[in-house]
Design an enzyme around this catalytic site. Sequence first.
Site, PDB file in Angstrom:
ATOM      1  N   CYS A  43       0.824  -1.213   0.000  1.00 61.04           N
ATOM      2  CA  CYS A  43       0.000   0.000   0.000  1.00 61.04           C
ATOM      3  C   CYS A  43       0.855   1.258   0.000  1.00 61.04           C
ATOM      4  CB  CYS A  43      -0.942  -0.009   1.205  1.00 61.04           C
ATOM      5  SG  CYS A  43      -1.918   1.490   1.327  1.00 61.04           S
ATOM      6  N   CYS A  48      -1.501   1.684  -3.083  1.00 61.02           N
ATOM      7  CA  CYS A  48      -2.504   2.741  -2.867  1.00 61.02           C
ATOM      8  C   CYS A  48      -1.927   4.153  -2.824  1.00 61.02           C
ATOM      9  CB  CYS A  48      -3.241   2.533  -1.537  1.00 61.02           C
ATOM     10  SG  CYS A  48      -3.434   0.850  -1.013  1.00 61.02           S
ATOM     11  N   LYS A  51       0.016   5.388  -6.040  1.00 58.14           N
ATOM     12  CA  LYS A  51      -1.005   5.368  -7.106  1.00 58.14           C
ATOM     13  C   LYS A  51      -1.937   6.569  -6.986  1.00 58.14           C
ATOM     14  CE  LYS A  51      -4.754   4.035  -6.275  1.00 58.14           C
ATOM     15  NZ  LYS A  51      -5.329   2.714  -6.111  1.00 58.14           N
ATOM     16  N   TYR A 178      -8.974  -3.653 -11.102  1.00 59.57           N
ATOM     17  CA  TYR A 178      -8.649  -2.389 -10.432  1.00 59.57           C
ATOM     18  C   TYR A 178      -7.434  -1.712 -11.059  1.00 59.57           C
ATOM     19  CZ  TYR A 178     -11.438  -3.399  -6.191  1.00 59.57           C
ATOM     20  OH  TYR A 178     -12.438  -3.636  -5.293  1.00 59.57           O
ATOM     21  N   GLU A 182      -7.257   1.757 -13.248  1.00 61.25           N
ATOM     22  CA  GLU A 182      -6.664   2.927 -12.599  1.00 61.25           C
ATOM     23  C   GLU A 182      -5.466   3.432 -13.413  1.00 61.25           C
ATOM     24  OE1 GLU A 182      -5.980   1.689  -8.544  1.00 61.25           O
ATOM     25  OE2 GLU A 182      -8.077   2.048  -7.997  1.00 61.25           O
ATOM     26  N   HIS A 437     -27.250  21.500  -0.721  1.00 63.17           N
ATOM     27  CA  HIS A 437     -27.272  22.024  -2.079  1.00 63.17           C
ATOM     28  C   HIS A 437     -26.303  23.171  -2.271  1.00 63.17           C
ATOM     29  CE1 HIS A 437     -29.134  22.671  -5.964  1.00 63.17           C
ATOM     30  NE2 HIS A 437     -29.212  23.955  -5.686  1.00 63.17           N
ATOM     31  N   GLU A 442     -25.893  15.308  -2.868  1.00 60.26           N
ATOM     32  CA  GLU A 442     -27.317  15.478  -2.558  1.00 60.26           C
ATOM     33  C   GLU A 442     -28.178  14.513  -3.391  1.00 60.26           C
ATOM     34  OE1 GLU A 442     -29.346  19.163  -3.848  1.00 60.26           O
ATOM     35  OE2 GLU A 442     -27.535  19.634  -4.965  1.00 60.26           O
TER      36      GLU A 442
END
Length: 448
Positions: A43, A48, A51, A178, A182, A437, A442
């Site tokens: 990682c 992760c 990346k 993945y 990516e 908003h 939302e």
Amino acid sequence: MSDHDFDLFVIGGGSGGVRAARISAAHGAKVAMAEEYRVGGTCVIRGCVPKKLLIYGAHFAEDLKDAKRFGWQVPECGFDWTVLRDNVLADVDRLEGLYQNTLDSHGVQVFHQRAVVTGPNEVQLADGTRHTARIILIATGARPAIPDFPGAEHGITSNEAFHLDSVPKRISIAGGGYIANEFAGIFNEFGAKVTIINRGGEILRHYDDSVRDRLLQISIKKGIDFRFHAPFEKVEKKADGTLTIHVTGHDPIEADLLMFATGRLPNSEGLGLEALGVEMGERGAIKVDGDSRTNVPSIFAVGDVTDRVQLTPVAIREGQAFADTQFGGTPRRVDYGCIPSAVFSHPPIAAVGLTESQARNKYGTVKIYTSDFRPMKNVLANRDERALYKMVCDSTTNRVLGLHMIGPDAPEILQAAAVAVKAGLTKSQFDDTVALHPTMSEELVLLK
Ligand code: NDP
């Protein structure tokens, strides 16, 4: 007091191993760790973290284009890969230092060498020294799987992608999961011609059909080329270093770089585990029970080497639960239900819970609510990219079974919504919440 040199010997200094070592030490255990490469694991060192930094870097390509529509006079911008690469690698060094400091400050003795298990309570380091421990924890992670075919040795994996000398003009990426999606986004934004070569007919098989179809459409529009049902035959390297990739059913593909993103295999070989009779499952995964214990009572395993869920936060939870149970007097098990996940593609995908087809298989009928919208920033930017949010609900109780999103910042938004899904809230409880908003999130309380 234990008769052993250590209460716990952890092999592997990645996310799961470091968490287990640190927490066990905090609970008062005498802990050692062996790590043959760099503390931090996949990682932090080659996954992760670097990346995500490349994703940020890549996104500027679109932001700079869009900025003109927002009134900014943007001169012709150039991109220098080596600056980004070196800054990212420097940040990885910084994080590795922090991980090492954490282990040091908790009194974990770290051996920077390979270890193998030589007995139920004994490990041997590469320098020949042996240490005993009441518990041995295997946290050696996983490595890229490379398909076996002539010329496969000409390809790289994501491990090497972070260290490239330059951005290739043409890159082919094998796999449709993945890492493929990516890195396709990253290299495409950096100006490379990207081709994804997939053995099957679908990308991101475990995600909801609607969001992965949307990613496919957007990716194609951005110029990423897809070859489906394209198993590898061979790869030839020419004198100028470029590659000709032969796949069944398609014309050969010319590329400057081939990257494999075809899954990751548990690092369970060569650790002495077979000799001790530690049971392995498919793909070499170490078999463990709900407490991460193998069939050898003093040997445990957490993280990718167990091939349960190959995600960092899961490995961390497994390490934490192991430490609390074995050394903290507070037994706990990891709850694998409703784990949120994300693909940091361009745009990103995020999901939690059941896909529509999984829910239909399980419950028969389900109710689906969607919002298919063009984020207002995209409208002003003249960017014809639509976001899609989809909620899968139990048709009887209206409980939210799954949430699937593709669009800007989807992972950031979904993490908060995942709390509600995990808590078992209903569609009407989402609707009872007043919209914030104007935001994209939302849409989650306005789904029709
Ligand atoms: P994935 O499992 O996501 O995807 C693997 C892809 O490779 C699939 O398309 C699969 O095809 C294909 N494939 C598998 N074996 C072969 C083969 N022999 N020949 C050709 N194609 C093959 O793996 P990744 O490598 O992308 O990532 C590994 C793991 O790391 C992920 O599963 C994930 O757990 C983790 N990860 C998580 C990230 C995140 O959280 N954002 C980012 C990166 C990695 P098919 O569909 O037919 O099986």
